[in-house]
Design an enzyme around this catalytic site. Structure first.
Site, PDB file in Angstrom:
ATOM      1  N   ASP A  81       0.840  -1.202   0.000  1.00 19.96           N
ATOM      2  CA  ASP A  81       0.000   0.000   0.000  1.00 19.96           C
ATOM      3  C   ASP A  81       0.877   1.256   0.000  1.00 19.96           C
ATOM      4  O   ASP A  81       1.810   1.362   0.806  1.00 19.96           O
ATOM      5  CB  ASP A  81      -0.887  -0.025   1.258  1.00 19.96           C
ATOM      6  CG  ASP A  81      -1.935   1.072   1.251  1.00 19.96           C
ATOM      7  OD1 ASP A  81      -2.397   1.449   0.158  1.00 19.96           O
ATOM      8  OD2 ASP A  81      -2.310   1.531   2.354  1.00 19.96           O
ATOM      9  N   HIS A  82       0.605   2.179  -0.903  1.00 18.69           N
ATOM     10  CA  HIS A  82       1.305   3.471  -0.973  1.00 18.69           C
ATOM     11  C   HIS A  82       2.816   3.351  -1.105  1.00 18.69           C
ATOM     12  O   HIS A  82       3.554   4.094  -0.433  1.00 18.69           O
ATOM     13  CB  HIS A  82       0.978   4.345   0.247  1.00 18.69           C
ATOM     14  CG  HIS A  82      -0.422   4.869   0.240  1.00 18.69           C
ATOM     15  ND1 HIS A  82      -0.840   5.857  -0.621  1.00 18.69           N
ATOM     16  CD2 HIS A  82      -1.503   4.509   0.971  1.00 18.69           C
ATOM     17  CE1 HIS A  82      -2.128   6.096  -0.405  1.00 18.69           C
ATOM     18  NE2 HIS A  82      -2.559   5.288   0.549  1.00 18.69           N
ATOM     19  N   HIS A 175      -7.606  10.032   3.973  1.00 19.77           N
ATOM     20  CA  HIS A 175      -7.142   9.042   4.955  1.00 19.77           C
ATOM     21  C   HIS A 175      -7.309   9.581   6.379  1.00 19.77           C
ATOM     22  O   HIS A 175      -6.954  10.723   6.646  1.00 19.77           O
ATOM     23  CB  HIS A 175      -5.666   8.720   4.728  1.00 19.77           C
ATOM     24  CG  HIS A 175      -5.369   8.147   3.371  1.00 19.77           C
ATOM     25  ND1 HIS A 175      -4.999   8.919   2.301  1.00 19.77           N
ATOM     26  CD2 HIS A 175      -5.382   6.860   2.931  1.00 19.77           C
ATOM     27  CE1 HIS A 175      -4.790   8.142   1.253  1.00 19.77           C
ATOM     28  NE2 HIS A 175      -5.025   6.883   1.599  1.00 19.77           N
ATOM     29  N   GLY A 176      -7.823   8.739   7.258  1.00 20.37           N
ATOM     30  CA  GLY A 176      -7.934   9.122   8.665  1.00 20.37           C
ATOM     31  C   GLY A 176      -9.376   9.195   9.117  1.00 20.37           C
ATOM     32  O   GLY A 176     -10.262   8.648   8.464  1.00 20.37           O
ATOM     33  N   HIS A 203      -9.424   4.933  -1.711  1.00 23.85           N
ATOM     34  CA  HIS A 203      -8.672   5.008  -0.451  1.00 23.85           C
ATOM     35  C   HIS A 203      -9.501   5.770   0.580  1.00 23.85           C
ATOM     36  O   HIS A 203     -10.485   6.408   0.235  1.00 23.85           O
ATOM     37  CB  HIS A 203      -7.341   5.725  -0.692  1.00 23.85           C
ATOM     38  CG  HIS A 203      -6.322   4.859  -1.378  1.00 23.85           C
ATOM     39  ND1 HIS A 203      -5.123   4.524  -0.806  1.00 23.85           N
ATOM     40  CD2 HIS A 203      -6.339   4.242  -2.576  1.00 23.85           C
ATOM     41  CE1 HIS A 203      -4.433   3.747  -1.626  1.00 23.85           C
ATOM     42  NE2 HIS A 203      -5.158   3.564  -2.724  1.00 23.85           N
ATOM     43  N   GLY A 204      -9.061   5.700   1.831  1.00 21.47           N
ATOM     44  CA  GLY A 204      -9.749   6.460   2.882  1.00 21.47           C
ATOM     45  C   GLY A 204     -11.117   5.906   3.199  1.00 21.47           C
ATOM     46  O   GLY A 204     -12.079   6.646   3.380  1.00 21.47           O
ATOM     47  N   SER A 206     -12.286   4.314   5.897  1.00 21.33           N
ATOM     48  CA  SER A 206     -12.809   4.417   7.272  1.00 21.33           C
ATOM     49  C   SER A 206     -13.759   5.595   7.395  1.00 21.33           C
ATOM     50  O   SER A 206     -13.407   6.711   7.020  1.00 21.33           O
ATOM     51  CB  SER A 206     -11.653   4.615   8.267  1.00 21.33           C
ATOM     52  OG  SER A 206     -10.786   3.514   8.232  1.00 21.33           O
ATOM     53  N   ASN A 225     -10.073   0.550   0.448  1.00 19.60           N
ATOM     54  CA  ASN A 225      -9.056   0.421   1.495  1.00 19.60           C
ATOM     55  C   ASN A 225      -9.567   0.868   2.867  1.00 19.60           C
ATOM     56  O   ASN A 225     -10.187   1.932   2.978  1.00 19.60           O
ATOM     57  CB  ASN A 225      -7.862   1.315   1.165  1.00 19.60           C
ATOM     58  CG  ASN A 225      -7.096   0.846  -0.056  1.00 19.60           C
ATOM     59  OD1 ASN A 225      -7.471  -0.109  -0.714  1.00 19.60           O
ATOM     60  ND2 ASN A 225      -6.009   1.537  -0.351  1.00 19.60           N
ATOM     61  N   THR A 228      -7.527   3.032   9.184  1.00 24.45           N
ATOM     62  CA  THR A 228      -7.703   3.740  10.470  1.00 24.45           C
ATOM     63  C   THR A 228      -8.683   3.030  11.404  1.00 24.45           C
ATOM     64  O   THR A 228      -8.356   2.767  12.570  1.00 24.45           O
ATOM     65  CB  THR A 228      -8.198   5.184  10.205  1.00 24.45           C
ATOM     66  OG1 THR A 228      -7.238   5.830   9.369  1.00 24.45           O
ATOM     67  CG2 THR A 228      -8.348   5.957  11.501  1.00 24.45           C
TER      68      THR A 228
HETATM   69  P1  13P Z   1      -8.250   4.930   6.108  1.00 25.34           P
HETATM   70  O1  13P Z   1      -7.111   4.841   7.081  1.00 25.34           O
HETATM   71  O2  13P Z   1      -8.884   6.269   6.096  1.00 25.34           O
HETATM   72  O3  13P Z   1      -9.226   3.817   6.278  1.00 25.34           O
HETATM   73  O4  13P Z   1      -7.616   4.761   4.652  1.00 25.34           O
HETATM   74  C1  13P Z   1      -6.948   3.578   4.352  1.00 25.34           C
HETATM   75  C2  13P Z   1      -6.245   3.657   3.073  1.00 25.34           C
HETATM   76  O5  13P Z   1      -6.693   4.258   2.122  1.00 25.34           O
HETATM   77  C3  13P Z   1      -4.976   2.938   2.963  1.00 25.34           C
HETATM   78  O6  13P Z   1      -4.362   3.151   1.758  1.00 25.34           O
END
Ligand code: 13P
Length: 277
Positions: A81-82, A175-176, A203-204, A206, A225, A228
């Site tokens: 990831d990333h 993200h977060g 992504h992001g 959560s 994904n 968090t």
């Molecule tokens: P979150 O931490 O916001 O769930 O995002 C996860 C993510 O996109 C990991 O690449």
């Protein structure tokens, strides 16, 4: 069984669902995710954040994913990831990753495309491993999210120039932990999908409301994904667990269960339950 990113996304494309991609960090998070995938017969992507490949953590976490995949009766892909550097990409490939993300989305289009193309070539040589790129930067919830979404035409060009087989896009997530629930640019997802012609990645995950997730999957998201909230489900439970449990396996039991419960809730929304062959 261990499968490639290409295989797992190809099946998701055919089936019209999204595969959950959970960031894992240790044996217990791998176990929680695998229990959820097995219980629902869902394919699953276990991914390791690139930072872990700057030291030894990636090797240990990767070994846990490979062990889980061997024991699993559902498809499990092991993804980086990333990825930010070629060294991290090589580290993940050496650890057995079956999918690689290179994230050069902070760079201008041409520089992003050049680095991504280089990683695509490297991964091809290292066993024809599929690559996820990112166009349109997905930031963090600490920043303003804004509406600087991925442009469909640029997405098409990016896929053509780089050869990525999956594309992470900016359509309203970050993200977060969100300060307020995000509203996704669903029509934009549809347009990017139409133009780019590859599985799209969100992504992001959560904190994205369930109805937004369902609409995003309908519009073309094939990998989503979550990190968090998986971390919080694990850590909140660890902090609430009695120190009377001295055996670490016993101490970790509830935390593993919390990860499983979190993963189950996301699998239910993404439509991946029952899709494991
Ligand atoms: P979150 O931490 O916001 O769930 O995002 C996860 C993510 O996109 C990991 O690449």
């Amino acid at each position: 069984m261990l499968v490639t990113l290409r295989e797992i996304l190809c099946d998701a494309e055919k089936g019209g669902y999204a595969v959950p991609a959970f960031n894992v960090y240790n044996m217990e998070t791998v176990m929680g995710v695998l229990h959820a995938a097995e219980a629902t017969r869902s394919p699953v992507i276990m991914q390791i954040y690139s930072r872990l490949f700057d030291g030894e953590n990636g090797k240990f976490a990767g070994a846990n994913i490979l062990a889980a995949a061997k024991y699993a009766t559902v498809p499990v892909a092991f993804h980086l990831d990333h990825g930010a550097t070629e060294a991290q990409v090589v580290g993940a490939l050496e650890a057995g990753a079956t999918g690689i993300m290179i994230d050069a989305s902070k760079l201008e289009f041409d520089d992003n495309a050049a680095l991504t193309k280089k990683v695509v070539a490297l991964c091809k040589q290292a066993g024809n491993i599929a690559v996820e790129g990112e166009l349109g930067h997905v930031g963090t919830t600490k920043e303003e999210i804004g509406d600087n979404y991925t442009e469909p035409d640029a997405a098409r060009r990016f896929v053509e120039e780089t050869g990525v087989e999956a594309l992470a896009v900016a359509v309203g997530t970050a993200h977060g932990r969100y300060k307020k629930a995000p509203k996704l640019a669903i029509e934009r997802i549809r347009e990017i999908k139409e133009a780019a012609g590859v599985p799209l990645v969100l992504h992001g995950g959560s904190g994205v409301p369930d109805e937004e997730i369902r609409a995003a999957v309908k519009a073309g998201i094939r990998k989503m994904n979550f990190s968090t909230d998986l971390c919080y489900s694990f850590l909140d439970t660890v902090f609430a667990t009695s120190r009377e449990w001295v055996g670490i396996d016993l101490f970790m039991r509830d935390a593993v269960k919390a990860v499983e419960t979190f993963a189950l809730s996301k699998i239910a929304v993404l439509g991946s339950a029952g899709q494991a062959k």
